[in-house]
Design an enzyme around this catalytic site. Structure first.
Site, short mmCIF file in Angstrom:
data_model
loop_
_atom_site.label_atom_id
_atom_site.label_comp_id
_atom_site.label_asym_id
_atom_site.label_seq_id
_atom_site.Cartn_x
_atom_site.Cartn_y
_atom_site.Cartn_z
N ARG A 239 30.20 -37.04 -1.04
CA ARG A 239 29.44 -38.08 -1.97
C ARG A 239 30.44 -39.29 -2.42
O ARG A 239 31.54 -38.90 -2.90
CB ARG A 239 28.95 -37.21 -3.27
CG ARG A 239 28.01 -36.10 -3.02
CD ARG A 239 26.63 -37.04 -2.90
NE ARG A 239 25.36 -36.12 -2.58
CZ ARG A 239 25.07 -35.38 -1.33
NH1 ARG A 239 25.54 -35.86 -0.15
NH2 ARG A 239 23.86 -34.73 -1.44
N GLU A 268 24.82 -45.76 -4.38
CA GLU A 268 23.94 -46.01 -3.24
C GLU A 268 22.61 -46.80 -3.62
O GLU A 268 22.09 -46.28 -4.46
CB GLU A 268 23.74 -44.68 -2.54
CG GLU A 268 25.10 -44.30 -1.82
CD GLU A 268 24.87 -43.08 -0.95
OE1 GLU A 268 23.60 -42.60 -0.55
OE2 GLU A 268 25.99 -42.51 -0.74
N HIS A 286 24.95 -43.69 5.09
CA HIS A 286 24.75 -42.08 4.53
C HIS A 286 23.79 -41.50 5.74
O HIS A 286 22.83 -41.03 5.60
CB HIS A 286 23.94 -42.05 3.13
CG HIS A 286 24.13 -40.79 2.73
ND1 HIS A 286 24.07 -40.48 1.41
CD2 HIS A 286 24.25 -39.44 3.20
CE1 HIS A 286 24.38 -39.14 0.94
NE2 HIS A 286 24.23 -38.58 2.19
#
Ligand code: NAP
Ligand code: GLV
Ligand code: GLV
Length: 320
Positions: A239, A268, A286
């Site tokens: 993350r 993000e 991602h």
């Protein structure tokens, strides 16, 4: 005929999953491509008994309040830092995730990123496509050796171990740091547990696999980056907020770190401006679990967990 349970699905999932969902549930809203805004999220949840959410949907106390009939949230991810699990628990809402089925895909992607970063794969691709490539050259796009180098893993859980297993093919010694001491009989005896200092200072590639929690926020910051070798690479497929991006950009700009391979970001989909321009950084959107097979299995696990809760059985992947 018995009414089908009401399900909110935040995002359009792969078709085989949608087919099962449409057979077994009555949808409270049309699943969309792109993250729902807060209003759409609350509207979709208002009548729902169950929900499938993804890591981009922040499920906090306010959202939970707007969902009085909700009994279960199946997060379409293994990480569940997007959900206020304590508040869900207090309201009697079961939260589940999708472990195991995405472990190998995420470990593969971690290696893709590690190799691409060390061997400058995106730069090479850009050069060839640009038409500016003049042919083989002894000093062109020289990268770093991977084979035989030391791999450091932070967070030796399911994905951390799957990444470590792949190191064997590259003759790479593995050292790891994990918060709790792990039972050595569950691990390969070639993998060496190390101190926090040693995993940072003694590795050529450092790969992050801890969940995002209050404790792991900015786990890698300026002080940790200063402990790393200037020839080392940081790989992050867990993350974004586990790494202080501003400190990472500064370390690479100042030559204190060789580069970074990133699949995840602090905000993000926004990118820190420094990350956009540094050629030593490889950026992916991602993609950790992004294979069709994995994304189908993740959906099926969400359905299984929801049916278990609605039918009064224990959810197989309950996290809260
Ligand atoms: P996992 O099996 O729970 O592994 C996490 C490991 O981290 C555990 O061994 C845990 O050990 C350790 N840990 C927790 N806090 C730590 C700390 N402060 N310092 C050191 N170690 C710590 O989870 P997983 O299935 O491997 O998934 C890991 C993460 O990968 C997920 O949470 C998710 O955020 C991320 N992920 C990203 C993608 C992607 O698309 N890029 C895909 C899948 C998963 P103890 O708790 O026992 O100490
Ligand atoms: C993806 O990032 C996941 O946590 O599954
Ligand atoms: C390179 O292509 C080589 O043959 O060494």
């Amino acid at each position: 005929m018995v009414a089908l349970p009401k399900l909110y699905v935040a995002r359009l999932l792969p078709e085989p999953v949608m087919t099962v969902i449409r057979e077994r549930f009555c949808l409270t809203a049309a699943p969309q491509v792109g993250a729902p805004n807060r209003t759409a999220l609350r509207d979709g949840l208002r009548e729902a008994q169950a929900a499938i959410c993804t890591l981009t949907e922040g499920i906090d106390g306010d959202v939970l309040k707007a969902a009085p009939h909700l009994r279960v949230i199946a997060n379409y991810a293994v990480g569940f830092n997007n959900i206020a699990v304590d508040e869900a628990k207090a309201k009697g809402v079961v939260v589940t995730n999708t472990p195991d089925v995405l472990t190998e895909a995420t470990a593969d992607l971690t290696w893709a990123l590690l190799l691409a970063t060390a061997r400058r794969v995106p730069e090479g691709d850009r050069l060839v496509r640009s038409g500016a490539w003049t042919g083989w050259e002894p000093t062109q796009l020289l990268g770093a050796d991977v084979c035989g180098k030391t791999l450091g893993i932070i967070g030796m859980g399911r994905i951390g171990r799957a990444v470590a297993r792949r190191a064997k093919g590259f003759d790479m010694p593995v050292r790891y740091y994990n918060r709790t001491t792990l039972d050595p009989s569950t691990l390969n005896d070639q993998w060496r547990p190390t101190s926090w200092q040693e995993v940072l200072a003694g590795s050529d590639f450092i790969s992050l696999h801890v969940p995002l929690t209050a404790e792991t926020h900015h786990l890698i910051g300026s002080a940790e980056l200063r402990l790393m070798r200037p020839t080392a690479y940081l790989i992050n497929t867990t993350r974004g907020p586990v790494v202080d991006e501003a400190a990472l950009v500064a370390a690479i700009q100042e030559g204190r770190l060789a580069g970074a391979g990133l699949d995840v970001y602090e905000q993000e989909p926004a990118l820190h401006p420094g990350l956009r321009t540094l050629p030593q950084v490889v950026t992916l959107p991602h993609l950790g679990s992004a294979t069709l097979n994995t994304r189908i299995q993740m959906g099926m696990i969400c359905v299984q967990n929801i049916l278990a809760v609605l039918e009064g059985r224990p959810a197989p992947n309950r996290v809260a």
